[in-house]
Design an enzyme around this catalytic site. Structure first.
Site, PDB file in Angstrom:
ATOM      1  N   ARG A 144       0.885  -1.273   0.239  1.00  0.00           N
ATOM      2  CA  ARG A 144      -0.164  -0.219  -0.100  1.00  0.00           C
ATOM      3  C   ARG A 144       0.971   1.294  -0.057  1.00  0.00           C
ATOM      4  O   ARG A 144       1.624   1.543   0.698  1.00  0.00           O
ATOM      5  CB  ARG A 144      -0.942   0.122   1.272  1.00  0.00           C
ATOM      6  CG  ARG A 144      -1.694   1.237   1.345  1.00  0.00           C
ATOM      7  CD  ARG A 144      -3.045   1.144   2.353  1.00  0.00           C
ATOM      8  NE  ARG A 144      -2.720   1.227   3.530  1.00  0.00           N
ATOM      9  CZ  ARG A 144      -3.623   1.240   4.461  1.00  0.00           C
ATOM     10  NH1 ARG A 144      -4.821   1.320   4.297  1.00  0.00           N
ATOM     11  NH2 ARG A 144      -3.419   1.020   5.970  1.00  0.00           N
TER      12      ARG A 144
ATOM     13  N   ASP B 180      -4.308   2.878  13.495  1.00  0.00           N
ATOM     14  CA  ASP B 180      -3.278   3.465  12.576  1.00  0.00           C
ATOM     15  C   ASP B 180      -3.727   4.948  12.416  1.00  0.00           C
ATOM     16  O   ASP B 180      -4.735   5.532  13.216  1.00  0.00           O
ATOM     17  CB  ASP B 180      -3.565   2.919  11.018  1.00  0.00           C
ATOM     18  CG  ASP B 180      -4.650   2.729  10.487  1.00  0.00           C
ATOM     19  OD1 ASP B 180      -5.381   3.563  10.751  1.00  0.00           O
ATOM     20  OD2 ASP B 180      -4.687   2.003   9.308  1.00  0.00           O
TER      21      ASP B 180
END
Length: 534
Positions: A167, A451
């Protein structure tokens, strides 16, 4: 430090990183520069388009499916068939690209690993480069680690190693440590370009390929840009067209209205869509932050996946993907075990079973977990539904019908706005930022793996409450003074908490206050936070 490379027009401003010279070669940097020169200006135009569309949504309180792309939604087409390495994705583990996580993710028993250079990674220059070093070794199955405490981390021979899907950072982020023709290079092109340059052909030779997750996208035009990047990259290196496969995170509410168009733009390179649930919640708040009281959500913990607007989003995602032959991947199970507290672990596992059972029964082809110990519960629930099948592409979910109003039906979300919710938002947001500023973008907080989306939800909800004069359940109005009072209490508690790392606490408090109470809403808090690094 400023270092001019032999790649024409490229400057590397970051310092030396161990084995960085293996990654930042003149040829690799020239490849990144080629992509930036070809696509950087279009990226800038699309970011400006985001602002215009967001202003319109805030003014009208509406989003809708695009009339100009109706033909795409109504015509008959399919995405390219998935390569063998990606046909069974019943459980995927996520995490940053540090060396320990790299080994543990590959050994976890998960089918795939989302190797995260974005929200679970603080973009310190050392993290940006060392993450690429680790991924280089991951592809070649030569990644291992010996710690100063004498622990050894090596790839096991008795498990099928997870397939990495990288990612990169979102389109909004620039990498200030690399300049191309005097300007910072697009961070997404750094992350994608370095990985693709060094590993695409080697991954294909080993039976996988250059596979990616694409974050923060807001329109099919942004997907078209990614598709053009993939096509150009494959041409530049002589890699067969269609070798790149990308799963798009539908984690913004504008993208939820363009799922089919996003798949269409990436149809030669698509690996499906993912329900990026936490960033999606942040996007709902951000998009409609000034659109009126009907868009003001209760405490974050009240907003689960079964509330109407979140249910509509996930069911539409499965319906859309399977209609087009694409995979639908479920959201993050952030619960993590506590090996010192069996009761907490038991509760976490029960919640994961419940979450993954619902996703599997809804037709998802797989889902995410955040910790190796939680791979088995996810795998168990999906295997109950899948049996011997690798996926559920045959479940078309033609029973699902979602209208535009269903996706923005925030007003029907039950729950209160409370002082405890405000305190929790401040506590978790400050804890996360303290970790992020210290170089760790994947933080275990209150038995959840968090996150950047965590801090984004926290500060955006406070901003919305504050700027809409919300009155809490106990009668108190949310004001700057109240937010600062809670921040002060939180700081005192964290300074008194045994083992809490306070070296970055002052900066975290200052940054959180800045983005939570500012008159103008900051699009991404990681942008001002990034300026504080190094």
């Amino acid at each position: 430090m400023s270092q001019t490379t032999t790649a024409q027009g490229v400057q590397v401003l970051g310092g030396a990183v161990e084995r960085g010279d293996e990654i930042l070669t003149p040829e690799a940097l020239d490849f990144v520069a080629t992509l930036h020169r070809a696509f950087g200006a279009r990226r800038d135009e699309l970011l400006e388009r985001r602002k215009q569309r967001r202003e319109e949504a805030a003014r009208t309180g509406k989003l809708d499916f695009l009339p100009e792309t109706r033909e795409i939604r109504e015509s008959d087409w399919q995405v390219a068939e998935a390569p063998p390495a990606l046909r069974d994705r019943r459980v995927e583990i996520t995490g940053p690209t540090d060396r320990k996580m790299s080994v543990n993710a590959l050994n976890s028993g998960a089918k795939a690993w989302l190797a995260d250079l974005e929200d679970a990674n603080t973009p310190h220059w050392s993290n940006v480069v060392s993450g690429q070093v680790n991924l280089y070794d991951v592809i070649r199955k030569q990644v291992e680690l010996s710690t100063p405490e004498g622990k050894q981390y090596k790839l096991r021979d008795d498990v099928e190693h997870a397939v990495p899907l990288v990612r990169p950072r979102g389109w909004h982020f620039d990498e200030k440590h690399i300049l191309v023709d005097g300007e910072p290079v697009v961070g997404a092109l750094v992350d994608f370009g370095l990985y693709f340059f060094h590993n695409a052909r080697e991954a294909l030779r080993r039976g996988t390929g250059p596979y990616f997750y694409l974050p923060k996208m807001e329109s099919h035009l942004e997907a078209r840009l990614w598709n053009d990047v993939f096509t150009r990259a494959q041409q530049e290196l002589g890699v067969p067209h269609g070798s790149v496969r990308a799963t798009v995170l539908i984690e913004t509410i504008p993208a939820a209205f363009e799922m089919e168009e996003i798949l269409y733009e990436l149809r030669d390179h698509s690996a499906g869509l993912n329900a990026g649930r936490w960033d999606y919640l942040f996007s709902v708040i951000k998009t409609f932050r000034s659109a009126g009281s009907e868009f003001i959500l209760p405490d974050r913990n009240s907003v689960g996946m079964t509330v109407p607007f979140m249910r509509a989003y996930t069911e539409l995602l499965v319906r859309t993907c399977h209609k087009r032959g694409a995979f639908a991947i479920g959201g993050m199970a952030a619960f993590i075990p506590n090996r010192r507290d069996p009761e907490i672990t038991e509760q976490a596992m029960a919640k994961i079973h419940e979450d993954k059972r619902r996703e599997a029964e809804d037709g998802f082809d797989g889902s995410w977990v955040a910790h190796p110990d939680t791979v088995e519960p996810c795998k168990e629930e999906f295997s109950k539904v899948l049996g011997d099948k690798p996926n559920q592409l045959d479940r078309k979910r033609e029973d699902v019908s979602v209208a535009a109003d269903d996706l923005v039906d925030v007003a029907s979300t039950p729950g209160d706005k409370t002082i405890d919710g405000l305190r929790a938002a401040v506590d978790v947001g400050v804890r996360y930022l303290t970790s992020w500023l210290g170089g760790n973008g994947a933080a275990g907080i209150h038995n959840l793996m968090e996150d950047a989306a965590t801090a984004e939800i926290s500060r955006s909800q406070i901003w919305q409450w504050l700027h809409n004069d919300v009155v809490l359940a106990d009668g108190r109005r949310v004001t700057k003074e109240l937010v600062r009072e809670v921040l002060g209490e939180t700081e005192q508690q964290l300074r008194a908490e045994k083992g809490f790392p306070v070296e970055n606490l002052d900066r975290a408090i200052e940054l959180f206050e800045q983005v939570a109470v500012a008159d103008e809403f900051v699009d991404f808090l990681t942008l001002p936070a990034y300026e504080q690094l190094d």
